[in-house]
Design a protein around this motif. Structure first.
Motif, PDB file in Angstrom:
ATOM      1  N   GLY A  33       0.641  -1.302   0.034  1.00  0.00           N
ATOM      2  CA  GLY A  33       0.012   0.194   0.008  1.00  0.00           C
ATOM      3  C   GLY A  33       0.656   1.234  -0.053  1.00  0.00           C
ATOM      4  N   PRO A  38      -1.662   3.287  -6.214  1.00  0.00           N
ATOM      5  CA  PRO A  38      -2.554   2.197  -6.149  1.00  0.00           C
ATOM      6  C   PRO A  38      -3.070   2.095  -7.936  1.00  0.00           C
ATOM      7  CG  PRO A  38      -3.978   3.801  -5.218  1.00  0.00           C
ATOM      8  CD  PRO A  38      -2.285   4.271  -5.272  1.00  0.00           C
ATOM      9  N   ALA A  49      -2.700  -3.434  -8.787  1.00  0.00           N
ATOM     10  CA  ALA A  49      -3.382  -4.042  -7.757  1.00  0.00           C
ATOM     11  C   ALA A  49      -3.513  -5.831  -8.145  1.00  0.00           C
ATOM     12  CB  ALA A  49      -4.911  -3.515  -7.644  1.00  0.00           C
ATOM     13  N   LEU A  83      -6.752  -0.894   3.373  1.00  0.00           N
ATOM     14  CA  LEU A  83      -6.052  -1.491   2.093  1.00  0.00           C
ATOM     15  C   LEU A  83      -7.269  -1.379   1.245  1.00  0.00           C
ATOM     16  CD1 LEU A  83      -3.074  -2.209   1.108  1.00  0.00           C
ATOM     17  CD2 LEU A  83      -3.845  -4.479   1.467  1.00  0.00           C
ATOM     18  N   TRP A 133      -7.764   1.955  -0.301  1.00  0.00           N
ATOM     19  CA  TRP A 133      -6.569   2.355  -1.057  1.00  0.00           C
ATOM     20  C   TRP A 133      -6.264   1.771  -2.309  1.00  0.00           C
ATOM     21  CZ3 TRP A 133      -3.674   6.488  -1.199  1.00  0.00           C
ATOM     22  CH2 TRP A 133      -2.298   6.368  -1.940  1.00  0.00           C
ATOM     23  N   MET A 134      -6.437   0.653  -2.707  1.00  0.00           N
ATOM     24  CA  MET A 134      -6.172  -0.183  -3.771  1.00  0.00           C
ATOM     25  C   MET A 134      -7.131  -0.135  -5.030  1.00  0.00           C
ATOM     26  SD  MET A 134      -3.160  -1.231  -3.219  1.00  0.00           S
ATOM     27  CE  MET A 134      -2.770  -2.309  -4.505  1.00  0.00           C
ATOM     28  N   GLY A 160      -9.360  -3.518  -4.573  1.00  0.00           N
ATOM     29  CA  GLY A 160      -9.030  -3.397  -3.353  1.00  0.00           C
ATOM     30  C   GLY A 160      -9.839  -4.555  -2.409  1.00  0.00           C
TER      31      GLY A 160
END
Length: 210
Positions: A125, A129, A134, A161, A164-165, A169
């Protein structure tokens, strides 16, 4: 083992760090106990919980990279094929493959990421992203799922996470929760929190675990 050395992020390892000299600060006691147990009883751990890794999360300054470095060194001393890699470095490796279209290089990279006995991914992370990144991370997690463990460190909880991704995610967070014990290093607490369905099994293995 040669490939493990080739692809390990050697410049990100902490030269003096070992599990033996880890500073047992507040909120980290459980983490060092579990790290030592994983290394010392790796064969039994793998037999009882194939592919089960660890997800160490918490703010900067609590020694997450120290723990991963120490685990990497200890595993390699035991002739367990291990790779320590920052996720940023992993994505840069994939980017290099895309630039030069080097099939042999990609083959070696995937052999390491998919096949090493223990993969230690630091600072999950910590990179931008992009969805393509990812997807690469998700692919590595899926291939290793319930076969070969991943030890993660991150500043994010799995919930953080997930946000964020990006588009992948939720899938990444779900896969991590399926295949790793989540340990939160918390400078406010005395021992650190463990939030995982494997807690009872783990407490039976690690003396004094709370």
């Amino acid at each position: 083992m040669t490939l493990c050395h080739e692809f390990t992020s050697r410049d990100k390892l902490l030269p003096a760090a070992t599990l033996g000299n880890y500073n047992k600060r507040n909120g980290c006691a459980n983490a060092i106990k579990i790290a030592n147990n994983f290394v010392d009883t790796y064969t039994e751990w793998l037999s009882e919980r194939p592919g089960l890794g660890l997800y160490l999360n918490g703010p900067n300054g609590l020694g997450k990279t120290h723990l991963l470095t120490g685990m990497y060194k200890a595993l390699m001393k035991r002739n367990v094929s291990a790779v320590f890699m920052t996720t940023y470095h992993m994505f840069q490796r994939f980017k290099e493959v895309g630039k030069v279209n080097d099939y042999e290089y990609e083959k070696r990279l995937l052999k390491v990421l998919y096949g090493c006995e223990v993969l230690l991914l630091d600072d999950v992370g910590g990179e931008v992203p992009y969805d393509s990144r990812a997807e690469k991370l998700l692919d590595v997690i899926n291939v290793r799922s319930q076969k070969r463990p991943i030890i993660y460190s991150s500043n994010f909880t799995t919930g953080g996470l997930e946000q964020w991704m990006g588009n992948q995610g939720k899938r990444i967070a779900d896969r991590i929760l399926e295949n790793a014990i989540t340990i939160t290093l918390d400078g406010e607490s005395k021992r650190g929190l463990i939030n995982d369905e494997h807690h009872d099994w783990l407490a039976g293995r690690v003396k004094g675990l709370e």
